[in-house]
Design an enzyme around this catalytic site. Sequence first.
Site, PDB file in Angstrom:
ATOM      1  N   CYS A   1      -1.552   5.714   9.995  1.00 37.40           N
ATOM      2  CA  CYS A   1      -0.324   5.067  10.456  1.00 37.40           C
ATOM      3  C   CYS A   1      -0.617   3.752  11.148  1.00 37.40           C
ATOM      4  O   CYS A   1      -1.467   3.684  12.021  1.00 37.40           O
ATOM      5  CB  CYS A   1       0.386   5.923  11.499  1.00 37.40           C
TER       6      CYS A   1
ATOM      7  N   GLU B   1       0.823  -1.195   0.000  1.00 42.84           N
ATOM      8  CA  GLU B   1       0.000   0.000   0.000  1.00 42.84           C
ATOM      9  C   GLU B   1       0.862   1.251   0.000  1.00 42.84           C
ATOM     10  O   GLU B   1       1.946   1.286   0.583  1.00 42.84           O
ATOM     11  CB  GLU B   1      -0.912   0.000   1.227  1.00 42.84           C
TER      12      GLU B   1
ATOM     13  N   CYS C   1       3.324   8.430   1.268  1.00 37.99           N
ATOM     14  CA  CYS C   1       3.862   7.455   2.217  1.00 37.99           C
ATOM     15  C   CYS C   1       4.031   6.139   1.466  1.00 37.99           C
ATOM     16  O   CYS C   1       3.068   5.609   0.914  1.00 37.99           O
ATOM     17  CB  CYS C   1       2.843   7.327   3.353  1.00 37.99           C
TER      18      CYS C   1
ATOM     19  N   CYS D   1       0.980  -2.405  15.990  1.00 37.42           N
ATOM     20  CA  CYS D   1       1.004  -2.122  14.547  1.00 37.42           C
ATOM     21  C   CYS D   1       0.302  -3.211  13.739  1.00 37.42           C
ATOM     22  O   CYS D   1       0.611  -4.398  13.878  1.00 37.42           O
ATOM     23  CB  CYS D   1       2.456  -1.986  14.089  1.00 37.42           C
TER      24      CYS D   1
ATOM     25  N   CYS E   1       5.694  -5.243  16.105  1.00 43.15           N
ATOM     26  CA  CYS E   1       5.434  -4.298  17.194  1.00 43.15           C
ATOM     27  C   CYS E   1       3.963  -4.446  17.565  1.00 43.15           C
ATOM     28  O   CYS E   1       3.101  -4.561  16.685  1.00 43.15           O
ATOM     29  CB  CYS E   1       5.752  -2.881  16.740  1.00 43.15           C
TER      30      CYS E   1
ATOM     31  N   CYS F   1       6.200  -7.321   7.309  1.00 42.62           N
ATOM     32  CA  CYS F   1       7.289  -6.812   8.158  1.00 42.62           C
ATOM     33  C   CYS F   1       7.794  -7.955   9.021  1.00 42.62           C
ATOM     34  O   CYS F   1       6.997  -8.766   9.500  1.00 42.62           O
ATOM     35  CB  CYS F   1       6.774  -5.669   9.038  1.00 42.62           C
TER      36      CYS F   1
ATOM     37  N   LEU G   1       9.856   5.658  18.435  1.00 42.23           N
ATOM     38  CA  LEU G   1      10.369   5.505  19.799  1.00 42.23           C
ATOM     39  C   LEU G   1       9.334   4.794  20.679  1.00 42.23           C
ATOM     40  O   LEU G   1       9.564   3.712  21.179  1.00 42.23           O
ATOM     41  CB  LEU G   1      10.714   6.887  20.367  1.00 42.23           C
TER      42      LEU G   1
END
Length: 361
Positions: free
Chosen positions: A339, A90, A103, A117, A114, A110, A218
């Site tokens: 996000c 995407e 973006c 996510c 995390c 991935c 972070l």
Amino acid sequence: MLNLIGLDKKTLEEKLIALNQKPFRAKQIWNWIYARGALSFNQMTDISKETREILAQNFTISRPQISKDLISFDGTRKFLVKFNDGREVEAVFIPEESRGTLCISSQVGCTLACKFCHTGTQTWVRNLESSEIISQVVVAKDLINDWDKNNRRLTNIVFMGMGEPFFNYENVAKAVKILNDNQGLDLSARKTTISTSGLVPEILRCAEELKTNLAISLHATNDALRTEIMAINKKYPLAELMKACQTYNKLNPNQSITFEYVMLNGINDKEEHAFELVQLIKKYHLKAKINLIPFNPWQGCEYVNSKNDTISNFQQILKNAKLVATIRKTRGDDVMAACGQLKSVSQREKKSLKHNYPAIV
Ligand code: SAH
Ligand code: SF4
């Protein structure tokens, strides 16, 4: 046939020489592809017909398929790019008054997971080639009709789509060179941002070689909590990450590092965390800004977004300590383009689609 999109200029020159063509044609061809959006060699009218035929016999400038194209009520446009092997990623275009940000993705899936996510729930499939990274930009420009040099809408690139860009460093670096080249897509390093979960060796390489803007995911201010929500912290704990950021600052003194901080209710959003964040940045004397990201929910995730007051209070503590702190406006969440919500449909279970938004294409 070799696709010229994403091929570096030097290799193109070599290919031209092998075909008994003048190497300076590479510059001309790049201009047609990246500044004018040429779809075929026929359009390259400043190149002789004979040469155009040779080019067409040996190369293509073909685009990947757009398998889905969704437009959010706020103008954010999410599209799914399908490559030759059927894999999809995407990309999201976010128009604003004074700029337009694209973006882009660097991997299919991935390797990291995390906890907050959505992309992380999709298993890693493969790295993208540099041509596949560049082609996301080219098709975005096609879609938004952005080939008029004097009226550019796409002005910024962020590697904040699917995947961890620094686990695909070589291909990302190749793509960045074409993006940043003023004979290429002409989007400068200062308009390009790479976001990473914190891969120390590649942060150092990027600081030295690429000089793009850097964003660090972070999300936590002490090792215990960061390791709990981002497993990568076990490999590169905060002290090492902060030292790498120091080096980045030293090598790129005019650029601030952006620290992204997703606000998770009751997890990392307490006042003590804000104070800890101030300490961390001051301890390492970082030139940095903090971007507080409201958590974007997805089905199956245990977290919820922090309350608005909590986010404002958190921001105020940072501001009181003279840090630059902004709250990111959530864009495109009605089409799961915000996000951390990206996950290609081919890999997604239907039930997790939040909205049945009509496809435009
Ligand atoms: N893998 C890279 C690039 C992805 S950028 C990285 O992690 O930095 C995507 C950004 O959105 C990252 O800062 C990521 O931590 C953040 N993010 C992930 N899930 C999110 C969610 N559900 N809500 C808000 N932000 C999220
Ligand atoms: Fe991967 Fe970044 Fe999502 Fe972590 S936040 S799972 S590194 S895409």
